[in-house]
Scaffold this motif. Structure first.
Motif, PDB file in Angstrom:
ATOM      1  N   VAL A 117       0.846  -1.194   0.000  1.00 15.53           N
ATOM      2  CA  VAL A 117       0.000   0.000   0.000  1.00 15.53           C
ATOM      3  C   VAL A 117       0.887   1.252   0.000  1.00 15.53           C
ATOM      4  CG1 VAL A 117      -1.523   1.372   1.455  1.00 15.53           C
ATOM      5  CG2 VAL A 117      -2.067  -0.990   0.996  1.00 15.53           C
ATOM      6  N   GLY A 118       1.941   1.220   0.786  1.00 15.87           N
ATOM      7  CA  GLY A 118       2.876   2.346   0.770  1.00 15.87           C
ATOM      8  C   GLY A 118       3.491   2.530  -0.609  1.00 15.87           C
ATOM      9  N   ALA A 119       3.717   1.414  -1.296  1.00 15.24           N
ATOM     10  CA  ALA A 119       4.340   1.485  -2.622  1.00 15.24           C
ATOM     11  C   ALA A 119       3.413   2.106  -3.671  1.00 15.24           C
ATOM     12  CB  ALA A 119       4.761   0.083  -3.063  1.00 15.24           C
ATOM     13  N   THR A 120       2.119   2.191  -3.361  1.00 14.30           N
ATOM     14  CA  THR A 120       1.204   2.842  -4.318  1.00 14.30           C
ATOM     15  C   THR A 120       1.324   4.362  -4.251  1.00 14.30           C
ATOM     16  OG1 THR A 120      -0.617   2.916  -2.733  1.00 14.30           O
ATOM     17  CG2 THR A 120      -0.477   0.961  -4.156  1.00 14.30           C
ATOM     18  N   ALA A 121       1.994   4.863  -3.201  1.00 12.42           N
ATOM     19  CA  ALA A 121       2.119   6.322  -3.034  1.00 12.42           C
ATOM     20  C   ALA A 121       3.335   6.823  -3.790  1.00 12.42           C
ATOM     21  CB  ALA A 121       2.211   6.675  -1.547  1.00 12.42           C
ATOM     22  N   ASN A 122       3.250   6.770  -5.117  1.00 11.11           N
ATOM     23  CA  ASN A 122       4.367   7.329  -5.880  1.00 11.11           C
ATOM     24  C   ASN A 122       4.126   8.815  -6.130  1.00 11.11           C
ATOM     25  OD1 ASN A 122       2.698   7.611  -8.224  1.00 11.11           O
ATOM     26  ND2 ASN A 122       2.913   5.413  -8.537  1.00 11.11           N
ATOM     27  N   ALA A 123       5.163   9.483  -6.602  1.00  7.83           N
ATOM     28  CA  ALA A 123       5.095  10.945  -6.731  1.00  7.83           C
ATOM     29  C   ALA A 123       3.976  11.392  -7.669  1.00  7.83           C
ATOM     30  CB  ALA A 123       6.445  11.459  -7.242  1.00  7.83           C
ATOM     31  N   GLU A 124       3.745  10.642  -8.750  1.00  2.63           N
ATOM     32  CA  GLU A 124       2.754  11.066  -9.748  1.00  2.63           C
ATOM     33  C   GLU A 124       1.338  11.084  -9.171  1.00  2.63           C
ATOM     34  OE1 GLU A 124       5.020   8.604 -10.349  1.00  2.63           O
ATOM     35  OE2 GLU A 124       6.377   9.866 -11.510  1.00  2.63           O
ATOM     36  N   THR A 125       1.016  10.099  -8.331  1.00  2.00           N
ATOM     37  CA  THR A 125      -0.350  10.017  -7.816  1.00  2.00           C
ATOM     38  C   THR A 125      -0.515  10.689  -6.450  1.00  2.00           C
ATOM     39  OG1 THR A 125       0.112   7.871  -6.799  1.00  2.00           O
ATOM     40  CG2 THR A 125      -0.798   7.855  -9.024  1.00  2.00           C
ATOM     41  N   PHE A 126       0.601  10.818  -5.690  1.00  2.00           N
ATOM     42  CA  PHE A 126       0.465  11.331  -4.320  1.00  2.00           C
ATOM     43  C   PHE A 126       0.574  12.849  -4.244  1.00  2.00           C
ATOM     44  CE2 PHE A 126       1.510  12.029   0.123  1.00  2.00           C
ATOM     45  CZ  PHE A 126       0.720  11.088   0.761  1.00  2.00           C
ATOM     46  N   LEU A 127       1.505  13.410  -5.035  1.00  2.00           N
ATOM     47  CA  LEU A 127       1.748  14.858  -4.940  1.00  2.00           C
ATOM     48  C   LEU A 127       0.770  15.618  -5.820  1.00  2.00           C
ATOM     49  CD1 LEU A 127       5.644  14.882  -4.914  1.00  2.00           C
ATOM     50  CD2 LEU A 127       4.084  15.110  -2.978  1.00  2.00           C
ATOM     51  N   THR A 128      -0.486  15.595  -5.427  1.00  2.00           N
ATOM     52  CA  THR A 128      -1.526  16.307  -6.173  1.00  2.00           C
ATOM     53  C   THR A 128      -2.407  17.046  -5.173  1.00  2.00           C
ATOM     54  OG1 THR A 128      -3.112  14.503  -6.042  1.00  2.00           O
ATOM     55  CG2 THR A 128      -1.562  14.445  -7.886  1.00  2.00           C
ATOM     56  N   PRO A 129      -3.146  18.071  -5.627  1.00  2.00           N
ATOM     57  CA  PRO A 129      -4.071  18.766  -4.719  1.00  2.00           C
ATOM     58  C   PRO A 129      -5.106  17.813  -4.129  1.00  2.00           C
ATOM     59  CG  PRO A 129      -3.769  20.012  -6.756  1.00  2.00           C
ATOM     60  CD  PRO A 129      -3.091  18.699  -6.961  1.00  2.00           C
ATOM     61  N   GLN A 130      -5.409  16.735  -4.875  1.00  2.00           N
ATOM     62  CA  GLN A 130      -6.393  15.764  -4.373  1.00  2.00           C
ATOM     63  C   GLN A 130      -5.973  15.182  -3.030  1.00  2.00           C
ATOM     64  OE1 GLN A 130      -7.107  12.610  -7.152  1.00  2.00           O
ATOM     65  NE2 GLN A 130      -9.046  13.485  -7.810  1.00  2.00           N
ATOM     66  N   THR A 131      -4.664  14.945  -2.870  1.00  2.00           N
ATOM     67  CA  THR A 131      -4.189  14.332  -1.627  1.00  2.00           C
ATOM     68  C   THR A 131      -4.499  15.213  -0.420  1.00  2.00           C
ATOM     69  OG1 THR A 131      -2.439  13.169  -2.795  1.00  2.00           O
ATOM     70  CG2 THR A 131      -2.136  13.475  -0.444  1.00  2.00           C
ATOM     71  N   LEU A 132      -4.279  16.534  -0.569  1.00  2.00           N
ATOM     72  CA  LEU A 132      -4.586  17.450   0.536  1.00  2.00           C
ATOM     73  C   LEU A 132      -6.072  17.421   0.854  1.00  2.00           C
ATOM     74  CD1 LEU A 132      -2.331  20.528  -0.337  1.00  2.00           C
ATOM     75  CD2 LEU A 132      -1.975  18.794   1.441  1.00  2.00           C
ATOM     76  N   LYS A 133      -6.908  17.387  -0.198  1.00  2.00           N
ATOM     77  CA  LYS A 133      -8.361  17.315   0.030  1.00  2.00           C
ATOM     78  C   LYS A 133      -8.721  16.025   0.770  1.00  2.00           C
ATOM     79  CE  LYS A 133      -9.714  19.799  -4.201  1.00  2.00           C
ATOM     80  NZ  LYS A 133     -10.361  19.628  -5.528  1.00  2.00           N
ATOM     81  N   ILE A 134      -8.094  14.906   0.362  1.00  2.00           N
ATOM     82  CA  ILE A 134      -8.402  13.616   0.997  1.00  2.00           C
ATOM     83  C   ILE A 134      -8.002  13.631   2.465  1.00  2.00           C
ATOM     84  CG2 ILE A 134      -7.707  11.177   1.042  1.00  2.00           C
ATOM     85  CD1 ILE A 134      -7.549  11.364  -2.052  1.00  2.00           C
ATOM     86  N   ILE A 135      -6.824  14.179   2.759  1.00  2.00           N
ATOM     87  CA  ILE A 135      -6.364  14.217   4.155  1.00  2.00           C
ATOM     88  C   ILE A 135      -7.289  15.102   4.995  1.00  2.00           C
ATOM     89  CG2 ILE A 135      -4.474  15.051   5.616  1.00  2.00           C
ATOM     90  CD1 ILE A 135      -2.557  13.955   3.471  1.00  2.00           C
ATOM     91  N   ALA A 136      -7.729  16.245   4.430  1.00  2.00           N
ATOM     92  CA  ALA A 136      -8.654  17.128   5.160  1.00  2.00           C
ATOM     93  C   ALA A 136     -10.010  16.452   5.346  1.00  2.00           C
ATOM     94  CB  ALA A 136      -8.817  18.443   4.397  1.00  2.00           C
ATOM     95  N   LEU A 137     -10.511  15.827   4.280  1.00  7.38           N
ATOM     96  CA  LEU A 137     -11.817  15.160   4.372  1.00  7.38           C
ATOM     97  C   LEU A 137     -11.762  13.976   5.342  1.00  7.38           C
ATOM     98  CD1 LEU A 137     -12.831  15.237   0.595  1.00  7.38           C
ATOM     99  CD2 LEU A 137     -14.120  16.296   2.462  1.00  7.38           C
ATOM    100  N   GLY A 138     -10.618  13.275   5.365  1.00  6.46           N
ATOM    101  CA  GLY A 138     -10.477  12.151   6.288  1.00  6.46           C
ATOM    102  C   GLY A 138     -10.576  12.610   7.738  1.00  6.46           C
TER     103      GLY A 138
END
Length: 379
Positions: free
Chosen positions: A272-293
């Motif tokens: 699961v950690g390996a799915t967090a590559n730079a292309e998919t993780f470093l996006t504005p979506q990630t910040l939204k997901i962390i805030a929504l979580g």
């Protein structure tokens, strides 16, 4: 070719020359998570594999998550990841959780299931919020499930509905689970009076072996018939619990609790950690997901406490509303937080076993909520 050219060629072939800015940032993120896990003790059993998987996946040229191509075999983590992609690891984790869980407090006080259900409210509120922020239905459902504070369930649902969001959702879900003792107490204190927090509850009745054996069988049949999409999670949870309560399969119970659980945790966390590559993780979506979580988790806690207050009123003051916050399924940490906050208000207060009822109900509740969302958005 002179020595300088040889050294230059060698440097060009290394990962140092190939690393991108995004990969460097992700390596820093993995270092921070490793620090939190090792130095601060935040969920080390899960956070260390996740952080190290993130580290491995962001090392340039290593190709550990590369799929097979042109007749060449894929990377090691790619094959291990199939256990997440195919929804195999999370139910196996549930098998181990079931073998470790005592559902006695829930059986002794069946009303606890209502608190476990109320604490899932945050999932559905956040689902609506995520939809309004532009996420698709399956993505919003995967984000909302963070509110259940149940890592395997969040991963299971996300792997089915929005596998491209596995990295940020895993990091958010496990981070908030680790931060339960910090996030929950202010919400619990803000929603209750000191008099409510001081309530000492009556001792729970003893639960017979027959009840404990029948419980996992009945729950499996009822939930699976009502919501077949929840059968793999709830079924494996109860299967593991039957190992424990039958008292005849001690070897199997210990294997599910220890060896199997540990092996699957390593594979699950690392991939699961390996799915967090730079292309998919470093996006504005990630910040939204962390805030929504965080919103999902906070609303879930608040809903549990508010329902606890309703039970306090309707029972004539016999229920301490603090046990409602344990309805989120971070077992047993959320129950321990109820105990701690209750004892701060009244040193004679022992809420742990009372809070374990909604806590284990929350495990079932989040699995049922995941099954419900899978039913709606699973195609």
């Amino acid at each position: 070719m002179n020595l300088v050219d040889i050294l230059l060629d060698f440097f060009q072939s290394t990962g140092f020359a190939a690393i991108t800015l995004g990969q460097a940032i992700m390596l820093l993120v993995s270092f921070v998570l490793l620090y939190l896990a090792i130095a601060r003790g935040f969920e080390p059993l899960l956070l260390i594999p996740i952080a190290f998987g993130m580290l491995l996946a962001n090392l340039p040229l290593a190709g550990l998550m590369s799929p097979p191509q042109d007749g060449q075999a894929g990377g090691l983590l790619y094959y291990l990841y199939q256990g997440v992609k195919l929804g195999i690891y999370p139910p196996l984790i549930f098998l181990g959780v079931g073998a470790m869980t005592d559902f006695g407090p829930l059986i002794a006080n069946p009303r606890s299931i209502l608190l476990g259900a109320a604490a899932q409210f945050g999932i559905f509120v956040t689902f609506v919020g995520a939809t309004l922020l532009g996420f698709t239905g399956p993505e919003a459902a995967s984000i909302g499930i963070i509110g259940g504070a149940d890592g395997p369930t969040a991963l299971y649902l996300t792997s089915k509905l929005a596998p491209h969001l596995l990295g940020p959702i895993a990091v958010a879900a496990y981070s908030y689970m680790a931060l339960v003792p910090i996030i929950q107490p202010p919400i619990m204190k803000a929603l209750t009076t000191k008099a409510e927090r001081e309530v000492v509850m009556d001792q729970l009745r003893p639960v017979s072996k027959k009840e404990k054996v029948i419980f996992p069988i009945v729950v499996t049949v009822m939930v699976s018939l009502l919501l077949p999409s929840a059968a793999s999670l709830v079924g494996l949870l109860m299967f593991g619990n039957l190992f424990r309560e039958s008292l005849l399969t001690d070897r199997l119970s210990k294997t599910a609790q220890n060896e199997l659980m540990n092996i699957v945790t390593i594979f699950l966390g690392t991939t699961v950690g390996a799915t967090a590559n730079a292309e998919t993780f470093l996006t504005p979506q990630t910040l939204k997901i962390i805030a929504l979580g965080l919103i999902a988790f906070s609303i879930g806690t608040a809903a549990g406490v508010i329902f606890g207050k309703i039970m306090y009123k309707t029972s004539g003051g016999k229920v301490n509303p603090l046990i409602g916050s344990a309805g989120v399924s971070a077992v047993p940490m959320a129950a321990r937080v109820s105990q701690k906050v209750g004892q701060e208000a009244n040193p004679r207060n022992f809420l742990l076993m009372h809070a374990m009822g909604p806590n284990v109900a929350g495990v079932i509740g989040s699995a049922v909520a995941a099954g419900l969302l899978l039913n709606f958005f699973g195609g």
